[in-house]
Write a protein that holds these residues in place. Sequence first.
Motif, mmCIF file in Angstrom:
data_model
loop_
_atom_site.group_PDB
_atom_site.id
_atom_site.type_symbol
_atom_site.label_atom_id
_atom_site.label_comp_id
_atom_site.label_asym_id
_atom_site.label_seq_id
_atom_site.Cartn_x
_atom_site.Cartn_y
_atom_site.Cartn_z
ATOM 1 N N ALA A 1 0.836 -1.210 0.000
ATOM 2 C CA ALA A 1 0.000 0.000 0.000
ATOM 3 C C ALA A 1 0.866 1.253 0.000
ATOM 4 O O ALA A 1 0.573 2.227 -0.702
ATOM 5 C CB ALA A 1 -0.913 -0.004 1.226
ATOM 6 N N ALA A 2 1.961 1.229 0.778
ATOM 7 C CA ALA A 2 2.840 2.393 0.826
ATOM 8 C C ALA A 2 3.592 2.557 -0.492
ATOM 9 O O ALA A 2 3.679 3.659 -1.042
ATOM 10 C CB ALA A 2 3.819 2.262 1.989
ATOM 11 N N GLN B 1 2.017 4.357 -3.370
ATOM 12 C CA GLN B 1 1.725 5.797 -3.245
ATOM 13 C C GLN B 1 2.949 6.672 -3.369
ATOM 14 O O GLN B 1 2.829 7.892 -3.415
ATOM 15 C CB GLN B 1 1.108 6.084 -1.875
ATOM 16 C CG GLN B 1 -0.176 5.364 -1.602
ATOM 17 C CD GLN B 1 -0.707 5.691 -0.222
ATOM 18 O OE1 GLN B 1 -0.640 6.825 0.220
ATOM 19 N NE2 GLN B 1 -1.222 4.706 0.456
ATOM 20 N N ILE C 1 -2.599 3.563 4.837
ATOM 21 C CA ILE C 1 -1.714 2.599 5.487
ATOM 22 C C ILE C 1 -2.402 1.999 6.717
ATOM 23 O O ILE C 1 -2.309 0.810 6.986
ATOM 24 C CB ILE C 1 -0.402 3.288 5.937
ATOM 25 C CG1 ILE C 1 0.219 4.063 4.792
ATOM 26 C CG2 ILE C 1 0.573 2.292 6.496
ATOM 27 C CD1 ILE C 1 0.777 3.218 3.726
ATOM 28 N N CYS D 1 2.683 9.026 2.300
ATOM 29 C CA CYS D 1 1.512 8.152 2.185
ATOM 30 C C CYS D 1 0.282 8.709 2.889
ATOM 31 O O CYS D 1 0.382 9.370 3.910
ATOM 32 C CB CYS D 1 1.825 6.783 2.779
ATOM 33 S SG CYS D 1 2.927 5.842 1.755
ATOM 34 N N VAL D 2 -0.863 8.380 2.326
ATOM 35 C CA VAL D 2 -2.126 8.569 3.028
ATOM 36 C C VAL D 2 -2.172 7.517 4.123
ATOM 37 O O VAL D 2 -2.030 6.335 3.844
ATOM 38 C CB VAL D 2 -3.296 8.370 2.055
ATOM 39 C CG1 VAL D 2 -4.604 8.278 2.810
ATOM 40 C CG2 VAL D 2 -3.350 9.499 1.051
#
Lengths: 701, 701
Positions: free
Chosen positions: A326-327, A330, A644, B331-332
Amino acid sequence: MDFSSFLTSLSTSFIIFVILMILFAWLSTKPGNAVVYYPNRILKGMDPWEGSRSKTRNPFAWIREALSSSEQDVIAMSGVDSAVFFVFLSTVFGIFVLSGIVLLPLLLPIAITERNAGIVDSTGKNAFDDLDKLSMAHLNNRSARLWAFMASCYWVSFVSYFLLWRAYKHVSDLRATALKSPEVKPEQFAILVRDIPYSSEGYSRNEQVDTYFKSMYPETYYKSMVVTDNKEVNKIYEELEACKKKVRRAESIYSDSKKEPNPQGVRPTHRLGFLGLLGKEVDTIDYCNEKIHELTPKLEAAQKETLREKQLASALVFFNNRTTAAAAGQCVHSQIVDTWTVMNAPESRQLLWTNLSKTYYAREIRQYVVYLIVFLTICFYMIPIGLISALTTLANLKKLAPFLKPVVDQAEIRTVLEAYLPQIALIVFLALLPKFLLFLSKAEGIPSESHAVRAASGKYFYFSVLNVKYAICRLIYTVSNLRFFVGYGLELSRIVPLIIFHLKRKYLCKTEADLKEAWLPAELGYATKVPTDLLILTIVICYSVIAPLIIPFGAIYFGLGWLVFRNQILKVYVPKYESYGKMWPHLHVRILGALILFQITMVGYFSIKEFIYSPLIIPLPIFSLLFAFVCSKKFYGFFQTTGIEVASHDLKETPNMDLIFKSFIPPSLNPDKLDDERLDDGGASYDLRPGLDAYAQTQDV
Amino acid sequence: MDFSSFLTSLSTSFIIFVILMILFAWLSTKPGNAVVYYPNRILKGMDPWEGSRSKTRNPFAWIREALSSSEQDVIAMSGVDSAVFFVFLSTVFGIFVLSGIVLLPLLLPIAITERNAGIVDSTGKNAFDDLDKLSMAHLNNRSARLWAFMASCYWVSFVSYFLLWRAYKHVSDLRATALKSPEVKPEQFAILVRDIPYSSEGYSRNEQVDTYFKSMYPETYYKSMVVTDNKEVNKIYEELEACKKKVRRAESIYSDSKKEPNPQGVRPTHRLGFLGLLGKEVDTIDYCNEKIHELTPKLEAAQKETLREKQLASALVFFNNRTTAAAAGQCVHSQIVDTWTVMNAPESRQLLWTNLSKTYYAREIRQYVVYLIVFLTICFYMIPIGLISALTTLANLKKLAPFLKPVVDQAEIRTVLEAYLPQIALIVFLALLPKFLLFLSKAEGIPSESHAVRAASGKYFYFSVLNVKYAICRLIYTVSNLRFFVGYGLELSRIVPLIIFHLKRKYLCKTEADLKEAWLPAELGYATKVPTDLLILTIVICYSVIAPLIIPFGAIYFGLGWLVFRNQILKVYVPKYESYGKMWPHLHVRILGALILFQITMVGYFSIKEFIYSPLIIPLPIFSLLFAFVCSKKFYGFFQTTGIEVASHDLKETPNMDLIFKSFIPPSLNPDKLDDERLDDGGASYDLRPGLDAYAQTQDV
């Protein structure tokens, strides 16, 4: 339109709806029709009628079922995207109900009791009939009663803000729940990397990607899958699959023929030439088996060559934990930011493989070219239609296709054709438009199917709204208020798919696979359904204060739509992919757009009424913009990517990275066929096509 | 202006420059002046004249030194930001040199040989003098010679694109090299987290942040430092520091007084009242020591209370490796994206602590309010100035301040004042403007000093460009072409700081610390230097084709500027912070803006000349926009954040996380004073203020 004809037409279509509903109740209990009325349940391996009382033939039983189903049921049967669609329907329904409860009792008496001097329009006839007396148009200029209409604008707006806010929060929670689920979802372990720069160090693409990511994520990097140019291998694969299908069909026909008086049976044959009509006649089974024998090694060779030689400048990169993935999806990775561009991977089943290797600037240029084409289409779509209509006048038709002359010369057919030819051209254009827009959206270089559908849906919406005349003509007082009953009736009763299925079963289907293909339901088709709903919403909300009588019809449209589609989603449609609610921001912005259009319309309308306090309505569009800004800052980022916080939730099991990796291999590079290191055989697989697998299981049992 | 007066004025200012240069060569060799001419070297612990031949009093030696210094020297002495400033100067210099080489020999002969009918302007006088004959204005309308001017526009544009592209690439490399350096830089291990939501679980902020990040980064999370409201503790700390300074001063004065005939010495005293002029007289040393005794425990108590009770909704979060920190800063994190907003931490020395805890929407609102204020200032700045001028007319002055009457009544003073009062008001306004704009930028809620300076610089540039009349009056043919020699001479010779230093040393400085304070150089002041340079660039480039004679002056301005500031950066100025070249995109965009302004001006000018091919110049602004787009997509992202690729390079040592953490503690919460767990004593520290530390070392030796 006067009131009585309006009522007649309304009751007619309502009666049709009730008849179709009864038909549905009757047809859906017949076991032979189960695959038409319950395909989604069947594919999930459930009993079609389990726990339901449809067998009682009560025509309202489906309504009870739909109302008692929970959001969790929808998610379980059809995913988050479908649940979000219901949030949309119920939010709009809520806006209309709450608006209607206040506006109808407040505004209708105010409007009808106004003593209007009887404004006479230019034709010299009194311009107001029964219905118009109930609208804001009936008020005198500068009337103090306009205050009630202004208050209504505020009421409608604030009701909308309130419900939209709740809905956005709710959808965000739905998305978060799905993404933090302890189930292993292969796409949560992968990122899509595009624009891989040319490597001067003589590495293969595979080595280059491995080296690059391994240095950055030494502990969490798993493997990469470089995107390849699969055109050739796809072609061979499709040919092979077609042969296999043909063999199965031919064998089925052959064995069927044995049962008849002739116990030897008749071996099916076909011709090799044009459409199977010309050329040498061959024994189908022998010929196809031979061809399969020939194509199989060819496919294997092509697969190997593709994997080795046809690597393109993009890759799927896999990590062994989803927080890192996920990181990584982005972050800016490279110093030159138009290389190594990353994003969270979409599901493998919705990847548009041919788009993955388009370069950054190619994508940008394609995007702007497509925008230009769409803009031109919106502005000038009447020109090609006009040309086609002109070319297809009867005189021209006779000239171009003289063999049609005897048909065309008949008086009745002639009249019909002359009256309807231009409309037919328009209808054909409008029917093809969604496909054309989806094609254009895919041509932009968008990497996933769901994103392309959103893009196409957006374009369709702009087309509808900007061609206001077409939109109004098509919808207001005709489709939106009356005929949608018929549409919902047809949707519910599935008369057309039912007839097609039975025809196919009788005349075309030879094997189990053929039969399944015949009933396999489509997906819902958000690309056209959503813009149509949004257009109706736009029109109803724009007229909500001017002519409040429109509100109940809007409420019925969305309320009944909710019921009918609740039934269809739970029992019929099978979604092709899951985007975890990414459609919502798209819907939210357009609902707000409709609201702003309404507010601006009202600013204008109050000015026309010479109401000196009309500037008091100007804050409303500003509130809407502020609301849009806050919503976008608060929620939108989470719909673009995976937070995250959400991705770092624990999984219920250690992910099997090999299976995750395999789930992304396209079918034409099928692992079962290859002994390549990265494609070795595996026993299980992650449930990417739950429907099909479950179906296969039920067939085995 | 005729040619001879122009030459006179030019040569005068050049002579002043040469005189100042000789003065500089003479003054800078005096050891007593070393701290004025070589402070940067002294602070770095280097011999002022090491390796240089300045002692020979050759007035040109500094030029040789500046030319022979490498970019690496600049980075070592003054950081990447300074190196980027030189890239800016040399790029603009390059644009003017390459343009001049082609344009001057091409356009001047073409312009001067045109047989002009002698256009007579409205005053009836021949409008052209010597200089104007060399410009495009001298050409007849529709002259075929205009083709050469059009080609020149293309030349200037493409030279600019080429050099800007090279420069952007180069600066990106400089930034990457600095960021991937194996040195431990504390800010690369930290992220700044703002908008921490309210926690309902009864956690303290500290626990809340720890829990949140530990769950996401179980292995790499180190610690967090919650931002506190330091207002009270800062106040006590400053009071304490002031007392300490006062004691040191008083002790120094006391010991000095002992050496004189009176061996007992005179204990210094001061009064407690207004400005030390009124009130009770006390013995300074005793009084201050007592106060220190009193304040020290008070400070400790306040520190403890602050750390415990005054935690705010933002924090610095530390990771034990820089790859994770770089990724985490991009990151979000949260599902609600206006909470837990993150960014890569700025250096601790440039953190604007009071801005850190401003909430998301407060920052947004402040930003728009500031934009509005700046817009109003740009549009209406003449109004307050006019008011002030009106109020400060002589008549009013005499009324408001009768004691000035005898001065004002003198004829000479009166004349001067009457002539210059409005100008003085304007000058005061313009002198205060940069400070005002910096204040406004900080009020936006920007978290770092360097960002605030960039924002202020941008605002100042818009002010200059949009007030075209003011800009042109101030610069063209006056400042930009002639007087800048004097400015550079003053900059180089540092006459003003020299005099101030010697005055301070003689009359004010009592202790070593006082002395150091007197010579400690300022930073360069990019907030005003950069917009001024950009304004000159804009004007020169806009006139480059119309009046090519301006080009050499532009080239000299930037070339000489490069030389003078190379000297100053290497020897004098000490930067207060390092942003790793984040200024460059700001410069790049504005240079391109100037280029587009030039291109649009030329579109207009060719039309005025009734040149029928003038549309051929329209592609140029489009090229510029495309160029800007590509540059922004290719390079800009890396300037907003740290690419993972860059951050993942190896360090030369395992970072000492404790020291990294401590380097971010603000001085008023000084670790030496507290026995709090997180603030225990440490022996070493990361070199955050290399200048000061090195200075301390030289003082020790």
